[in-house]
Design an enzyme around this catalytic site. Structure first.
Site, PDB file in Angstrom:
ATOM      1  CG  ASN A  33      -6.500  -7.644   2.884  1.00  0.00           C
ATOM      2  OD1 ASN A  33      -6.870  -7.068   3.897  1.00  0.00           O
ATOM      3  ND2 ASN A  33      -6.103  -6.999   1.797  1.00  0.00           N
ATOM      4  CG  ASP A  39      -4.370   0.603   8.771  1.00  0.00           C
ATOM      5  OD1 ASP A  39      -3.294   0.619   8.133  1.00  0.00           O
ATOM      6  OD2 ASP A  39      -5.466   0.380   8.221  1.00  0.00           O
ATOM      7  CD  GLU A  50      -3.430  -0.270   1.744  1.00  0.00           C
ATOM      8  OE1 GLU A  50      -4.311   0.468   1.239  1.00  0.00           O
ATOM      9  OE2 GLU A  50      -3.462  -0.650   2.924  1.00  0.00           O
ATOM     10  CG  ASP A  77      -2.612  -6.600   4.091  1.00  0.00           C
ATOM     11  OD1 ASP A  77      -3.218  -7.592   4.548  1.00  0.00           O
ATOM     12  OD2 ASP A  77      -3.133  -5.471   3.986  1.00  0.00           O
ATOM     13  CE1 TYR A 137      -3.415  -4.499   0.816  1.00  0.00           C
ATOM     14  CE2 TYR A 137      -3.417  -3.131  -1.164  1.00  0.00           C
ATOM     15  CZ  TYR A 137      -3.948  -3.455   0.070  1.00  0.00           C
ATOM     16  OH  TYR A 137      -5.018  -2.745   0.568  1.00  0.00           O
TER      17      TYR A 137
END
Length: 257
Positions: A146, A241, A35, A144, A105
């Site tokens: 997810n 985050d 990101e 990540d 990602y």
């Protein structure tokens, strides 16, 4: 050999919140980010001159994007899953002498699960891609992903069943990936460690109360498991985050790289 992965949720914003200090202090051999949310020329990282830099920008401005900073020069670099670069800039693969590194990602299924079908199709292609690489050399993949794989990887499992990132479909794909010959490095070393997460909502007091999800990973080919020295999650590091995750491998893995 130290590897770090961090979803920075916008690199320019993260730089203003201490990214450079952490990058310098951790002194990784390879540092992967997800990101990035920027385009070429929108940031200057000249202070990282000892690192080779590789970027995969999303076509959509301010969205997605990945990057890898490595002290070890790769033999080759590939962007995306297929021969042509994918428009969302989600994957960078570096080939070293002894292994492949895949920085990823993974697409989010979205809150309303409107992208779940696409996510499932993407997962199939990604698994096939890792399996093909693994036939050639061991693979280290990070980023990540997810998905919180098991109930131990999420604070409120019962209330999140069927929510994006914790659906049976997404968790099943993670299980399939691991069963195909890969190891979750953190769970390999710490199978029962609870309350360790890598992502927290920006809602008030959520991070302070550690109501989080572990969705950032280092996975390695099963035959590299014995080379894992440590796997850590730097929960105290702010700036995004997400927080950084770390993998330490025996140095002999990079001999000749």
């Amino acid at each position: 050999m130290k590897l770090v992965s961090w979803n920075v949720n916008g690199l320019r914003a993260c730089v203003n919140k201490g990214f450079n200090d952490y990058f310098k202090a951790i002194d990784a051999d390879i540092f992967c980010i997800q990101e990035t949310k920027l385009q070429e020329g929108q940031i200057n990282l000249d202070q990282m001159k000892e690192y080779h830099q590789y970027w995969n920008y999303a076509e959509k401005k301010g969205y997605s994007g990945t990057a890898v900073f490595t002290k070890i020069k790769p033999l080759s670099v590939r962007y995306g899953l297929e021969a042509d670069q994918e428009p969302e800039g989600r994957i960078i693969t570096l080939e070293f002498e002894s292994f492949y590194l895949v920085n990823v990602y993974t697409p989010n299924a979205k809150r309303d699960l409107s992208r779940l079908d696409y996510r499932m199709e993407w997962e199939e292609r990604f698994l096939g891609y890792l399996q093909e690489l693994d036939k050639l050399k061991p693979v280290v993949t990070c980023g990540d992903l997810n998905v919180a794989h098991q109930e131990i990887d999420i604070k409120n499992a019962k209330s999140n069943h069927n929510n994006s990132g914790f659906t049976p479909q997404e968790r099943g794909k993670m299980t399939q990936l691991l069963e195909s010959g890969f190891v979750d490095s953190f769970r390999y070393l710490y199978p029962d460690r609870e309350d360790v997460y890598s992502w927290w909502s920006y809602m008030p007091k959520v991070r302070e109360r550690n109501v989080g999800w572990r969705i950032d990973y280092f996975l390695v080919s099963s035959r590299l498991a014995s080379s894992i020295i440590d796997a850590q999650i730097d929960c105290h590091i702010m700036g995004s985050d997400h927080c950084p995750v770390i993998l330490e491998l025996e140095d002999q893995l990079t001999q000749g790289a």
